[in-house]
Design a protein around this motif. Structure first.
Motif, PDB file in Angstrom:
ATOM      1  N   VAL A 201       0.961  -1.389  -0.005  1.00  0.00           N
ATOM      2  CA  VAL A 201       0.015   0.098  -0.081  1.00  0.00           C
ATOM      3  C   VAL A 201       0.733   1.305   0.051  1.00  0.00           C
ATOM      4  O   VAL A 201       0.768   2.057  -1.216  1.00  0.00           O
ATOM      5  CB  VAL A 201      -0.891   0.112   1.144  1.00  0.00           C
ATOM      6  CG1 VAL A 201      -1.936   1.282   1.099  1.00  0.00           C
ATOM      7  CG2 VAL A 201      -1.664  -1.403   1.206  1.00  0.00           C
ATOM      8  N   MET A 226      -7.273  -0.282   4.243  1.00  0.00           N
ATOM      9  CA  MET A 226      -5.988  -1.338   4.232  1.00  0.00           C
ATOM     10  C   MET A 226      -4.824  -1.871   5.245  1.00  0.00           C
ATOM     11  O   MET A 226      -3.392  -1.887   5.183  1.00  0.00           O
ATOM     12  CB  MET A 226      -4.856  -0.879   2.689  1.00  0.00           C
ATOM     13  CG  MET A 226      -5.679  -1.241   1.381  1.00  0.00           C
ATOM     14  SD  MET A 226      -6.565  -2.668   1.404  1.00  0.00           S
ATOM     15  CE  MET A 226      -4.861  -3.140   1.204  1.00  0.00           C
ATOM     16  N   ALA A 278      -5.784  -5.795  -3.746  1.00  0.00           N
ATOM     17  CA  ALA A 278      -6.590  -4.628  -2.147  1.00  0.00           C
ATOM     18  C   ALA A 278      -7.659  -4.548  -2.261  1.00  0.00           C
ATOM     19  O   ALA A 278      -7.947  -2.947  -2.856  1.00  0.00           O
ATOM     20  CB  ALA A 278      -5.657  -3.473  -2.580  1.00  0.00           C
ATOM     21  N   ARG A 280     -11.812  -3.807  -1.302  1.00  0.00           N
ATOM     22  CA  ARG A 280     -11.984  -3.207  -0.446  1.00  0.00           C
ATOM     23  C   ARG A 280     -13.560  -3.224  -0.741  1.00  0.00           C
ATOM     24  O   ARG A 280     -14.127  -2.176  -1.413  1.00  0.00           O
ATOM     25  CB  ARG A 280     -11.488  -2.208   0.623  1.00  0.00           C
ATOM     26  CG  ARG A 280     -10.087  -2.604   1.292  1.00  0.00           C
ATOM     27  CD  ARG A 280     -10.109  -3.466   2.268  1.00  0.00           C
ATOM     28  NE  ARG A 280      -9.545  -3.444   3.041  1.00  0.00           N
ATOM     29  CZ  ARG A 280      -8.522  -5.263   2.184  1.00  0.00           C
ATOM     30  NH1 ARG A 280      -8.844  -5.723   1.360  1.00  0.00           N
ATOM     31  NH2 ARG A 280      -7.188  -5.690   3.397  1.00  0.00           N
TER      32      ARG A 280
END
Length: 315
Positions: A201, A226, A278, A280
């Protein structure tokens, strides 16, 4: 003497043409049938777009008309009596025939296009690129995709179906969950080859970030989700709609957040890639709402079936 015939579940019976039809109030009949079919007065109220108390009132009207008790009132809700169950079995088929005949007549007499409403970016990036398959399967169907105004209601709008964006299920007679929105970073393959690799990230947040002015805090919210251990990111480039955000990423101007389903097709075609796994969820979803009084009910159901089939791929 000329006789006419009545078709019933028990068989065919002759009736005299001058004999008046004995038909109860249709509002009461619909309230009774919907309650029996759906099992709850609240569900019948939702389908008919009236209050639960109105359903209860109409059922009492029908009971007075018939001179019979159709439901036992219990603490857990109404339960059909023997008379009510027998009456429901007789009238449900008749209402199906009436509904089918009306839908067929409207389908042949009304050449108005089937109208569906959604946000413009959703139409541009997800719906229209896949619409050819639906039209190929339904060559006689005319469709109008409407994006303005951004917000409207089905009632009185002339819209047959609409795709809405909401956290909770909207109220309406026919509402289907399509898919949950998720956000994930995306960029062009060329950008990743030139500026990568991207390992975590913190790597992403060190790049030039592209954002939507409508969701000005989306990068900060994503970074928090994250668990990023650096200060809130500051995007370098803003656009006022998601189509331009993703176009800028496709042109290699930086990394953007794709909010499903906007970049789904571009990712499947390789125009955009995820530099990091990643994704979400945002807690918001897309919902398909269909009118229960459209003159194109058969076409609406074809559209509903096709849209929901498209959405299965997201699961």
């Amino acid at each position: 003497m000329c006789l006419m015939f009545r078709f019933t579940q028990a068989g065919i019976s002759a009736i005299h043409p001058s004999m008046p039809r004995i038909i109860p109030p249709l509002h009461a009949l619909r309230a009774f049938e919907a309650t029996c079919r759906l099992g709850l007065q609240s569900a019948a109220a939702g389908e008919l777009n009236v209050s639960a108390s109105a359903i209860s009132h109409q059922i009492r009207v029908l009971e007075r008309f018939l001179g019979a008790v159709l439901f036992h009132r219990t603490p857990s809700g109404p339960v059909l009596t023997r008379d009510g169950d027998a009456y429901f079995r007789r009238i449900s088929g008749a209402l199906d025939i009436l509904s089918d005949a009306t839908a067929e007549r409207l389908a042949t007499s009304d050449d108005t296009p089937l109208a569906i409403h959604m946000f413009q970016s959703l139409a541009n990036l997800w719906f229209v690129p896949q619409l050819e398959r639906f039209l190929d399967r339904n060559p006689d169907l005319r469709v109008i995709v409407q994006t303005m105004p951004e917000h409207l209601t089905l009632s009185g709008s002339g819209i047959d179906a609409m795709i809405v964006y909401a956290r909770d299920k909207p109220a309406g007679p026919s509402v289907d969950h399509m898919f949950e929105e998720t956000v994930v970073p995306v960029c062009s393959p060329a950008y990743l080859a030139r500026r990568g690799p991207i390992r975590d990230v913190e790597d992403i947040l060190g790049h030039k970030l592209i954002a939507s002015a409508v969701y000005a805090d989306e990068w900060r919210i994503w970074a928090d989700a994250m668990g990023a251990a650096i200060p809130a990111p500051r995007p370098h480039l803003f656009f006022d709609n998601r189509a331009n955000v993703l176009e800028a990423a496709r042109e290699g101007l930086g990394i953007a957040l794709d909010r499903r389903p906007f970049g789904t097709l571009q990712r499947s075609r390789g125009a955009l890639v995820c530099p990091l796994d990643a994704a979400r969820p945002t807690g918001w979803s897309y919902w398909l709402m269909c009118s229960d009084s459209s003159p194109h009910m058969q076409s609406v159901q074809k559209l509903r079936k096709w849209v929901l089939a498209l959405c299965k791929g997201f699961d």
